[in-house]
Design a protein around this motif. Structure first.
Motif, PDB file in Angstrom:
ATOM      1  N   PRO A 125       0.824  -1.215   0.000  1.00 57.36           N
ATOM      2  CA  PRO A 125       0.000   0.000   0.000  1.00 57.36           C
ATOM      3  C   PRO A 125       0.856   1.261   0.000  1.00 57.36           C
ATOM      4  N   GLY A 126       0.325   2.315  -0.621  1.00 56.97           N
ATOM      5  CA  GLY A 126       1.064   3.564  -0.690  1.00 56.97           C
ATOM      6  C   GLY A 126       1.390   4.135   0.669  1.00 56.97           C
ATOM      7  N   THR A 127       0.501   3.923   1.640  1.00 59.59           N
ATOM      8  CA  THR A 127       0.752   4.409   2.998  1.00 59.59           C
ATOM      9  C   THR A 127       1.964   3.725   3.608  1.00 59.59           C
ATOM     10  N   VAL A 128       2.052   2.408   3.439  1.00 60.30           N
ATOM     11  CA  VAL A 128       3.186   1.649   3.967  1.00 60.30           C
ATOM     12  C   VAL A 128       4.472   2.075   3.272  1.00 60.30           C
ATOM     13  N   LEU A 129       4.411   2.250   1.963  1.00 60.35           N
ATOM     14  CA  LEU A 129       5.584   2.666   1.206  1.00 60.35           C
ATOM     15  C   LEU A 129       6.087   4.026   1.683  1.00 60.35           C
ATOM     16  N   ALA A 130       5.164   4.940   1.929  1.00 60.07           N
ATOM     17  CA  ALA A 130       5.556   6.268   2.392  1.00 60.07           C
ATOM     18  C   ALA A 130       6.217   6.206   3.761  1.00 60.07           C
ATOM     19  N   ILE A 131       5.632   5.437   4.684  1.00 60.86           N
ATOM     20  CA  ILE A 131       6.218   5.277   6.016  1.00 60.86           C
ATOM     21  C   ILE A 131       7.605   4.651   5.900  1.00 60.86           C
ATOM     22  N   GLY A 132       7.741   3.678   4.988  1.00 60.26           N
ATOM     23  CA  GLY A 132       9.027   3.016   4.821  1.00 60.26           C
ATOM     24  C   GLY A 132      10.101   3.911   4.216  1.00 60.26           C
ATOM     25  N   LEU A 133       9.715   4.927   3.480  1.00 59.74           N
ATOM     26  CA  LEU A 133      10.695   5.838   2.889  1.00 59.74           C
ATOM     27  C   LEU A 133      11.151   6.926   3.850  1.00 59.74           C
ATOM     28  N   LEU A 134      10.336   7.245   4.847  1.00 60.05           N
ATOM     29  CA  LEU A 134      10.664   8.361   5.731  1.00 60.05           C
ATOM     30  C   LEU A 134      11.979   8.138   6.471  1.00 60.05           C
ATOM     31  N   ALA A 135      12.163   6.939   7.035  1.00 60.24           N
ATOM     32  CA  ALA A 135      13.369   6.689   7.831  1.00 60.24           C
ATOM     33  C   ALA A 135      14.634   6.670   6.978  1.00 60.24           C
ATOM     34  N   PRO A 136      14.717   5.883   5.911  1.00 57.68           N
ATOM     35  CA  PRO A 136      15.970   5.887   5.126  1.00 57.68           C
ATOM     36  C   PRO A 136      16.261   7.228   4.454  1.00 57.68           C
ATOM     37  N   LEU A 137      15.227   7.906   3.982  1.00 57.52           N
ATOM     38  CA  LEU A 137      15.463   9.210   3.358  1.00 57.52           C
ATOM     39  C   LEU A 137      15.908  10.236   4.389  1.00 57.52           C
ATOM     40  N   GLY A 138      15.345  10.140   5.604  1.00 59.78           N
ATOM     41  CA  GLY A 138      15.791  11.035   6.666  1.00 59.78           C
ATOM     42  C   GLY A 138      17.247  10.808   7.025  1.00 59.78           C
ATOM     43  N   ALA A 139      17.643   9.527   7.106  1.00 56.51           N
ATOM     44  CA  ALA A 139      19.049   9.220   7.400  1.00 56.51           C
ATOM     45  C   ALA A 139      19.964   9.692   6.276  1.00 56.51           C
ATOM     46  N   LEU A 140      19.523   9.505   5.031  1.00 58.31           N
ATOM     47  CA  LEU A 140      20.323   9.954   3.889  1.00 58.31           C
ATOM     48  C   LEU A 140      20.451  11.472   3.874  1.00 58.31           C
ATOM     49  N   ASP A 141      19.372  12.174   4.197  1.00 56.25           N
ATOM     50  CA  ASP A 141      19.427  13.637   4.234  1.00 56.25           C
ATOM     51  C   ASP A 141      20.377  14.140   5.326  1.00 56.25           C
ATOM     52  N   ARG A 142      20.355  13.473   6.467  1.00 55.28           N
ATOM     53  CA  ARG A 142      21.257  13.883   7.544  1.00 55.28           C
ATOM     54  C   ARG A 142      22.716  13.731   7.114  1.00 55.28           C
ATOM     55  N   GLN A 143      22.998  12.659   6.370  1.00 49.43           N
ATOM     56  CA  GLN A 143      24.363  12.467   5.889  1.00 49.43           C
ATOM     57  C   GLN A 143      24.730  13.528   4.857  1.00 49.43           C
ATOM     58  N   ILE A 144      23.799  13.839   3.948  1.00 49.23           N
ATOM     59  CA  ILE A 144      24.052  14.869   2.933  1.00 49.23           C
ATOM     60  C   ILE A 144      24.267  16.232   3.587  1.00 49.23           C
ATOM     61  N   MET A 145      23.436  16.559   4.587  1.00 50.59           N
ATOM     62  CA  MET A 145      23.554  17.850   5.252  1.00 50.59           C
ATOM     63  C   MET A 145      24.866  17.955   6.018  1.00 50.59           C
ATOM     64  N   ALA A 146      25.266  16.850   6.666  1.00 49.54           N
ATOM     65  CA  ALA A 146      26.532  16.879   7.404  1.00 49.54           C
ATOM     66  C   ALA A 146      27.715  17.036   6.458  1.00 49.54           C
ATOM     67  N   THR A 147      27.666  16.326   5.326  1.00 43.94           N
ATOM     68  CA  THR A 147      28.744  16.434   4.348  1.00 43.94           C
ATOM     69  C   THR A 147      28.783  17.839   3.744  1.00 43.94           C
ATOM     70  N   GLY A 148      27.629  18.384   3.423  1.00 40.23           N
ATOM     71  CA  GLY A 148      27.574  19.728   2.860  1.00 40.23           C
ATOM     72  C   GLY A 148      28.077  20.775   3.825  1.00 40.23           C
ATOM     73  N   ARG A 149      27.738  20.614   5.106  1.00 39.40           N
ATOM     74  CA  ARG A 149      28.206  21.573   6.107  1.00 39.40           C
ATOM     75  C   ARG A 149      29.724  21.474   6.264  1.00 39.40           C
ATOM     76  N   TRP A 150      30.246  20.237   6.177  1.00 40.09           N
ATOM     77  CA  TRP A 150      31.699  20.056   6.307  1.00 40.09           C
ATOM     78  C   TRP A 150      32.446  20.642   5.113  1.00 40.09           C
ATOM     79  N   LEU A 151      31.845  20.550   3.934  1.00 41.81           N
ATOM     80  CA  LEU A 151      32.508  21.041   2.730  1.00 41.81           C
ATOM     81  C   LEU A 151      32.401  22.557   2.583  1.00 41.81           C
ATOM     82  N   THR A 152      31.234  23.106   2.911  1.00 38.31           N
ATOM     83  CA  THR A 152      30.986  24.533   2.652  1.00 38.31           C
ATOM     84  C   THR A 152      30.972  25.390   3.906  1.00 38.31           C
ATOM     85  N   GLY A 153      30.762  24.764   5.039  1.00 37.33           N
ATOM     86  CA  GLY A 153      30.657  25.535   6.268  1.00 37.33           C
ATOM     87  C   GLY A 153      29.291  26.159   6.479  1.00 37.33           C
TER      88      GLY A 153
END
Length: 551
Positions: free
Chosen positions: A366-394
């Motif tokens: 179901p689309g609801t389950v798929l959406a819930i399942g994407l929130l956690a991995p995408l959130g973790a991926l975003d945190r990594q991207i934001m940390a890397t971007g902050r380290w590179l650009t300040g």
């Protein structure tokens, strides 16, 4: 190919991981298990059983009638019975609320005609109920059963049916004792598809006040702000889907039937006249009218009457968002499907060839389950991207996936990958591997063979795959509600928001656009799968073609 498989499987694994390891803060799960889950499971089961019974009755009955008999309108009905597939369940629900609700057209006319003052002066069936949801959803979802049943009836041996008739069985007995048991695997597949859509629905049940598991997941995430609680309820929904898949497989296990003989003789349809022909016409026309005719009339009426107020900035923005997201999702989904299909064609490893089929199971989620399942991995991926971007650009870096349109595109492409994969796989199956071998023998590399030989031949299949993902993405509501950015609307959520505010007439134009767009794959489906000769009219027997002993 492995990357595509990982992307498609990650949301399911994430749901299970969050459900098991997530912090349930403030005892959310005990509360859900005691007060939310039992009622939601009971309601969902009753809804599924009701939809299964009605869709099976309507779909199998209509398929048998148009395949085996001629009656008034039978030629038109062979494709018209597919039209309700173009109308999403949430659109049908608000259309019938506009028609049958207390403030709807019919009850308003009754009060005006008979002088009644309020609902206490008369009785009228309550459409905002579980029986109302069963009837409305069945009127939209029966084409899944009709489609699979009709193909099955077309492929059954005419000789076997004729033997049944020579043994004294009438049409009804032949249907119950021969045709229906032979079609059991196809019927099981059709009912399973209809029930998966039932479990996935959120708009119709929300409008009709039916608290299913999908609504419980939606409320737990948005109202209680509990991702872990929503994931735990979503895991229960996954059990429902798994049970449906296993049940459908069990119904088909060991039940494959093949017609013996060198050729397949087309069915000769019998003529139904008098009250039998009228009854067959009414039985087949009724679901078409309920599932497509009335909703289309209501939408067209509302779109015309409220055209000036409906075409506003919100509608234009929602239409633009839907068009953009659906186009990008179609391109991404097509790319995923092409990678998987090409891998299955070229790889020698049986394990990888089987693994390429795994992403197709995402359609059952179901689309609801798929959406819930994407929130956690995408959130973790975003945190990594934001940390890397902050380290590179300040400087602070904005999230790339969470709360953005990118999450919606990814959800759409995963959710409808099965549709694209099926179309592309069918296209590849029509290209002989001898052509690949001939190209390679002439010195062309695998890459050149793909670009110069296979890809041009795949263009019709690729177009069909992109069209299917595009239209399904425009209709998708559950995943969009959970993953859309703040203050971001698509046509589906625009319709949902207006209908939730009882502004049914203003939602008519946006809903009509979705229905018109959805007609394209339905007509394509009829042309590719259903529009085939099913036998001619009754003709005199040519005695010259019979053996001398029978002539």
């Amino acid at each position: 190919m492995l990357a595509v498989i990982a992307i498609a499987v990650t949301p399911i694994l994430a749901v299970l991981t969050v459900a098991v390891t997530g912090d349930t803060g403030k005892s959310v799960w005990p509360h859900l298990a005691a007060h939310v889950l039992p009622a939601a499971v009971e309601t969902t089961l009753i809804l599924m059983m009701g939809v299964a019974c009605l869709t099976l009755t309507i779909g199998a009955g209509a398929a048998w009638l148009v395949t085996m008999f001629r009656f008034p309108g039978s030629g038109f009905l062979t494709w018209a019975l597919l039209l309700p597939l173009a109308v999403p369940t949430y659109i049908v629900a608000f259309c019938y609320l506009e028609l049958f609700d207390y403030s709807g057209l019919i009850q308003t006319a009754l009060r005006a005609g008979f002088g009644w003052q309020d609902a206490g002066d008369y009785w009228f069936p309550d459409i905002r109920s579980l029986p109302g949801a069963i009837v409305l959803m069945s009127a939209v979802l029966y084409p899944y059963v009709y489609l699979t049943a009709r193909v099955s009836f077309q492929q059954q041996s005419v000789e076997m049916l004729e033997v049944s008739r020579t043994l004294g069985h009438g049409p009804a007995a032949t249907f119950w004792r021969i045709a229906l048991p032979l079609a059991r695997p196809a019927l099981a597949a059709g009912v399973a598809l209809a029930l998966m859509e039932t479990v996935n629905d959120i708009g119709a049940v929300e409008f009709l006040g039916v608290r299913t598991l999908t609504v419980a997941v939606y409320d737990t995430w948005l109202s209680r702000n509990s991702l872990s609680g929503a994931a735990q309820l979503a895991s229960v929904m996954l059990l429902f889907v798994l049970a449906l898949i296993l049940l459908e497989r069990g119904m088909r296990l060991g039940r494959r039937f093949h017609a013996l003989g060198g050729s397949h003789r087309p069915t000769v349809r019998a003529q139904l006249t008098g009250w039998r022909g009228a009854a067959a016409s009414i039985f087949c026309f009724a679901p078409v009218v309920l599932g497509f005719g009335l909703p289309a009339f209501i939408l067209l009426r509302s779109a015309i009457a409220y055209l000036d107020t409906a075409v506003d900035r919100n509608f234009i923005d929602a239409a633009g968002h839907s068009l953009f997201l659906s186009c990008v999702a179609a391109a991404l989904g097509l790319g995923f499907a092409l990678v998987l299909s090409y891998g299955r064609r070229t790889l020698e490893s049986r394990t990888l060839r089987v693994a390429a089929l795994v992403p197709a199971l995402a359609y059952a989620v179901p689309g609801t389950v798929l959406a819930i399942g994407l929130l956690a991995p995408l959130g973790a991926l975003d945190r990594q991207i934001m940390a890397t971007g902050r380290w590179l650009t300040g400087d602070a870096v904005m999230p790339f996936f969470t709360g953005t349109a990118a999450a919606l595109v990814l959800a759409y492409s995963i959710r409808f990958l099965a549709a694209a994969f099926g179309a592309v796989e069918t296209g590849f199956s029509k290209i002989s591997k001898n052509m690949d071998a001939a190209s390679r023998s002439l010195g062309a590399s695998a890459r050149a063979t793909f670009w110069r030989i296979q890809l041009p031949l795949l263009r019709p299949a690729l177009a069909a795959a992109a069209l299917l993902v595009f239209v399904e993405s425009m209709k998708e509501l559950p995943a969009t509600l959970l993953l859309r950015p703040f203050n971001f609307e698509t046509l589906a959520t625009h319709v949902f928001a207006l209908a939730s505010l009882y502004r049914y007439e203003e939602a008519g134009l946006a809903a009509l656009v979705i229905v018109v767009a959805s007609l394209l794959p339905v007509l394509l489906l009829h042309r590719v799968i259903v529009a085939r000769p099913i036998g001619g009219d009754i003709a005199p027997v040519d005695k010259s073609a019979l053996p001398a002993s029978l002539a």
